[in-house]
Motif scaffolding. Structure first.
Motif, PDB file in Angstrom:
ATOM      1  N   ARG A  12       2.374  -3.890 -14.226  1.00  0.00           N
ATOM      2  CA  ARG A  12       3.536  -4.118 -13.250  1.00  0.00           C
ATOM      3  C   ARG A  12       3.597  -2.860 -12.395  1.00  0.00           C
ATOM      4  O   ARG A  12       4.305  -2.886 -11.199  1.00  0.00           O
ATOM      5  CB  ARG A  12       4.798  -4.037 -14.173  1.00  0.00           C
ATOM      6  N   TRP A  13       2.940  -1.658 -12.535  1.00  0.00           N
ATOM      7  CA  TRP A  13       2.794  -0.743 -11.688  1.00  0.00           C
ATOM      8  C   TRP A  13       2.030  -0.705 -10.415  1.00  0.00           C
ATOM      9  O   TRP A  13       2.393  -0.243  -9.410  1.00  0.00           O
ATOM     10  CB  TRP A  13       2.398   0.649 -12.233  1.00  0.00           C
ATOM     11  N   VAL A  14       1.510  -1.949 -10.230  1.00  0.00           N
ATOM     12  CA  VAL A  14       0.749  -2.591  -9.044  1.00  0.00           C
ATOM     13  C   VAL A  14       2.033  -2.909  -7.974  1.00  0.00           C
ATOM     14  O   VAL A  14       1.660  -2.714  -6.995  1.00  0.00           O
ATOM     15  CB  VAL A  14      -0.101  -3.752  -9.195  1.00  0.00           C
ATOM     16  N   TYR A  15       3.092  -3.343  -8.688  1.00  0.00           N
ATOM     17  CA  TYR A  15       4.098  -3.833  -7.688  1.00  0.00           C
ATOM     18  C   TYR A  15       4.908  -2.755  -6.896  1.00  0.00           C
ATOM     19  O   TYR A  15       5.406  -2.775  -5.965  1.00  0.00           O
ATOM     20  CB  TYR A  15       5.109  -4.722  -8.495  1.00  0.00           C
ATOM     21  N   ILE A  16       4.703  -1.610  -7.709  1.00  0.00           N
ATOM     22  CA  ILE A  16       5.431  -0.341  -7.182  1.00  0.00           C
ATOM     23  C   ILE A  16       4.706  -0.099  -5.693  1.00  0.00           C
ATOM     24  O   ILE A  16       5.072   0.231  -4.625  1.00  0.00           O
ATOM     25  CB  ILE A  16       5.504   0.997  -8.194  1.00  0.00           C
ATOM     26  N   VAL A  17       3.123   0.090  -5.853  1.00  0.00           N
ATOM     27  CA  VAL A  17       2.402   0.276  -4.704  1.00  0.00           C
ATOM     28  C   VAL A  17       2.549  -0.800  -3.686  1.00  0.00           C
ATOM     29  O   VAL A  17       2.716  -0.264  -2.586  1.00  0.00           O
ATOM     30  CB  VAL A  17       0.845   0.355  -5.131  1.00  0.00           C
ATOM     31  N   LEU A  18       2.685  -1.940  -4.119  1.00  0.00           N
ATOM     32  CA  LEU A  18       2.692  -3.135  -3.044  1.00  0.00           C
ATOM     33  C   LEU A  18       3.995  -2.922  -2.415  1.00  0.00           C
ATOM     34  O   LEU A  18       4.288  -3.177  -1.143  1.00  0.00           O
ATOM     35  CB  LEU A  18       2.862  -4.407  -3.534  1.00  0.00           C
ATOM     36  N   GLY A  19       5.404  -2.391  -3.116  1.00  0.00           N
ATOM     37  CA  GLY A  19       6.495  -2.355  -2.419  1.00  0.00           C
ATOM     38  C   GLY A  19       6.730  -1.165  -1.543  1.00  0.00           C
ATOM     39  O   GLY A  19       7.293  -1.315  -0.496  1.00  0.00           O
ATOM     40  N   ILE A  80      10.448 -15.789   0.997  1.00  0.00           N
ATOM     41  CA  ILE A  80      11.110 -15.019   1.602  1.00  0.00           C
ATOM     42  C   ILE A  80      10.625 -13.951   2.173  1.00  0.00           C
ATOM     43  O   ILE A  80      10.847 -13.523   3.771  1.00  0.00           O
ATOM     44  CB  ILE A  80      12.397 -14.588   0.585  1.00  0.00           C
ATOM     45  N   LEU A  81       9.736 -13.088   1.786  1.00  0.00           N
ATOM     46  CA  LEU A  81       9.254 -12.110   2.449  1.00  0.00           C
ATOM     47  C   LEU A  81       8.033 -12.545   3.782  1.00  0.00           C
ATOM     48  O   LEU A  81       8.156 -11.721   4.475  1.00  0.00           O
ATOM     49  CB  LEU A  81       8.228 -11.338   1.572  1.00  0.00           C
ATOM     50  N   MET A  82       7.734 -13.721   3.495  1.00  0.00           N
ATOM     51  CA  MET A  82       6.808 -14.261   4.827  1.00  0.00           C
ATOM     52  C   MET A  82       7.638 -14.609   5.807  1.00  0.00           C
ATOM     53  O   MET A  82       7.366 -14.270   7.099  1.00  0.00           O
ATOM     54  CB  MET A  82       6.016 -15.662   4.218  1.00  0.00           C
ATOM     55  N   SER A 176      -0.120  -6.626  14.398  1.00  0.00           N
ATOM     56  CA  SER A 176      -0.532  -6.092  13.188  1.00  0.00           C
ATOM     57  C   SER A 176       0.373  -6.420  12.052  1.00  0.00           C
ATOM     58  O   SER A 176      -0.166  -6.817  11.018  1.00  0.00           O
ATOM     59  CB  SER A 176      -0.440  -4.543  13.380  1.00  0.00           C
ATOM     60  N   PHE A 177       1.477  -6.453  12.569  1.00  0.00           N
ATOM     61  CA  PHE A 177       2.735  -6.931  11.353  1.00  0.00           C
ATOM     62  C   PHE A 177       2.392  -8.457  10.888  1.00  0.00           C
ATOM     63  O   PHE A 177       2.323  -8.744   9.817  1.00  0.00           O
ATOM     64  CB  PHE A 177       4.042  -6.689  11.828  1.00  0.00           C
ATOM     65  N   ALA A 178       2.132  -9.215  11.992  1.00  0.00           N
ATOM     66  CA  ALA A 178       1.776 -10.710  11.696  1.00  0.00           C
ATOM     67  C   ALA A 178       0.526 -10.820  10.858  1.00  0.00           C
ATOM     68  O   ALA A 178       0.652 -11.862   9.945  1.00  0.00           O
ATOM     69  CB  ALA A 178       1.597 -11.285  13.045  1.00  0.00           C
ATOM     70  N   LEU A 184       0.325  -8.982   2.150  1.00  0.00           N
ATOM     71  CA  LEU A 184       1.101  -8.173   1.162  1.00  0.00           C
ATOM     72  C   LEU A 184       2.259  -9.062   0.501  1.00  0.00           C
ATOM     73  O   LEU A 184       2.296  -9.064  -0.659  1.00  0.00           O
ATOM     74  CB  LEU A 184       1.963  -7.245   1.756  1.00  0.00           C
ATOM     75  N   ALA A 185       2.690 -10.370   1.310  1.00  0.00           N
ATOM     76  CA  ALA A 185       3.891 -10.923   0.791  1.00  0.00           C
ATOM     77  C   ALA A 185       3.332 -12.138  -0.413  1.00  0.00           C
ATOM     78  O   ALA A 185       4.092 -12.187  -1.474  1.00  0.00           O
ATOM     79  CB  ALA A 185       4.524 -11.820   1.760  1.00  0.00           C
ATOM     80  N   ILE A 186       2.014 -12.514  -0.243  1.00  0.00           N
ATOM     81  CA  ILE A 186       1.500 -13.373  -1.037  1.00  0.00           C
ATOM     82  C   ILE A 186       1.472 -12.860  -2.595  1.00  0.00           C
ATOM     83  O   ILE A 186       1.378 -13.242  -3.599  1.00  0.00           O
ATOM     84  CB  ILE A 186       0.070 -13.898  -0.481  1.00  0.00           C
ATOM     85  N   LEU A 187       1.297 -11.424  -2.400  1.00  0.00           N
ATOM     86  CA  LEU A 187       0.870 -10.677  -3.931  1.00  0.00           C
ATOM     87  C   LEU A 187       2.198 -10.390  -4.828  1.00  0.00           C
ATOM     88  O   LEU A 187       2.018 -10.119  -5.899  1.00  0.00           O
ATOM     89  CB  LEU A 187       0.233  -9.283  -3.592  1.00  0.00           C
TER      90      LEU A 187
END
Length: 408
Positions: A12-19, A80-82, A176-178, A184-187
């Motif tokens: 679950r700590w992977v989601y901290i990095v992604l966040g 929603i993130l996408m 770049s954002f596109a 990142l959202a997919i993860l």
């Protein structure tokens, strides 16, 4: 704990990095000051007009976070993130084609600001479910990304503006954002029921479990008034101080521009660190204690500014504390909402609480501006901050209890 459970518990700590990374992209909205001088020159406008896109972006950010709250958990997090990422990207790309400040206010302010608001609440919701045992510090950690974003993105944006001009910079960043935000959202995803059971084993069973209140039930509680009004005051103080940090350094402390520029990096770091620090205090102890500590720190700093003389060290110390506490309030508010009203309807509940941020932004900047125009002296703004802290302490004592209050 079995090996399989341990692996699921630790992944679950992977989601901290992604966040943190995702929030850093969204936090680029705070780097708008990099574009203002170039925009004023290219569009032939004044300072008041050049600030319009930024103010509107903050307003739409707060508004759309509230509007999106009720839908966050009805759809997959990545969808929603996408959507939010798409609007952020579209707003920046369209900004590269505008010819006047009013169109820029629509593209950068309305479209991009709405995208930030739509996406912002999702990582908070995802992280809260992955970390039921460490909600405060986990939410605070991913908010570091939003707070430290200007420290990373502003130098990049400044370099691009100098090399390609402001309009091409909007286009480059938008593209770049596109590319990056959808990847990142997919993860992002919510934990499975099995994983939730594993995490809940780590929750201290002796602690009082907060009820899962609906939006209407939350509004009827005594503590809601305290959370909302205190977040409004904390935001007022934080954003008015952030807005005048450079001017206070130059005009009040008579520092040179290079010194002030260097200190901004220090303040940004304190702003980021304040989020997990106050998230931990709120989660580990109580909302009341975290709010009271923040007010006393702010009040002490404001008193120090008017009594300790105009030394560089005073400037660095006091404004570091101010920025630390602004970051702190952006962790106190979501952690308090989770702790007092439960996780089930948190997206919608915190969406409403977060509207205090938009109100505080407008109230803080406008009232401090009026005080400066009338008195022409920053000391009166610092007195104003002290008064606001006193009001906040009274509100905290009256409305915020260490126990979950009844619906009345």
């Amino acid at each position: 704990m079995k090996l399989k459970e341990a692996l699921k518990y630790n992944k679950r700590w992977v989601y901290i990095v992604l966040g943190i990374i995702f929030m850093m992209f969204l936090g680029t909205v705070y780097s708008y000051s990099v574009f203002r001088v170039a925009l004023e020159k290219d569009l032939m406008i004044g300072a008041a007009e050049s600030g319009m896109p930024y103010m509107v972006a903050l307003a739409f950010y707060a508004l759309f976070m509230f509007l999106t709250g009720r839908y966050i958990e009805k759809f997959q997090a990545k969808k929603i993130l996408m959507l939010g990422g798409l609007l952020v990207s579209l707003g920046w790309i369209l900004s590269s084609f505008v010819s006047n400040i009013f169109l820029l206010t629509i593209t950068y302010g309305c479209i991009s600001g709405a995208g930030v608001g739509i996406a912002y609440g999702v990582p908070l919701s995802v992280i809260a479910k992955w970390f039921p045992d460490k909600k405060g510090i986990a939410v605070g950690l991913i908010l570091i990304g939003f707070g430290l974003s200007p420290l990373v993105t502003a130098p990049i944006a400044r370099s691009l503006v100098e090399s390609y001009g402001v309009m091409k910079t909007f286009f480059i960043l938008g593209v770049s954002f596109a590319v990056m935000l959808p990847i990142l959202a997919i993860l992002f995803k919510y934990p499975s029921d099995e994983e939730v059971l594993i995490f809940n084993k780590k929750v201290n069973q002796s602690s009082e479990n907060s009820p899962d209140l609906t939006l209407k039930q939350m509004i009827r509680t005594k503590s809601f008034k305290g959370v909302y009004l205190n977040f409004l005051i904390g935001t007022m103080i934080g954003l008015m101080v952030v807005g005048m940090t450079i001017n206070v350094g130059l005009d009040y402390f008579q520092l040179d521009s290079s010194t002030v520029t260097r200190t901004m990096a220090i303040f940004a770091i304190f702003n980021g660190v304040g989020r997990p620090a106050f998230g931990w205090v709120t989660d580990r102890y109580s909302s009341r204690k975290a709010m009271t500590i923040s007010y006393f720190l702010i009040m002490s700093s404001a008193m120090g500014l008017v009594t300790s003389g105009k030394h560089t060290l005073v400037y660095i110390l006091t404004f570091s504390i101010f920025w630390f506490n602004l970051g702190g309030w952006l962790a106190i508010a979501p952690t308090s909402t989770l702790k007092l009203y439960g996780i089930k309807n948190n997206s919608q509940n915190y969406g409403l609480v977060f509207t205090a941020y938009g109100v505080g932004a407008i109230a803080g900047v406008s009232t401090s501006g009026l005080i400066l125009d009338y008195y022409g002296n920053y000391d009166y703004v610092f007195y104003y901050i002290i008064v606001l802290c006193m009001v906040g302490i009274i509100l905290t004592t009256k409305y915020i209890n260490n126990k979950t209050d009844k619906i009345g």
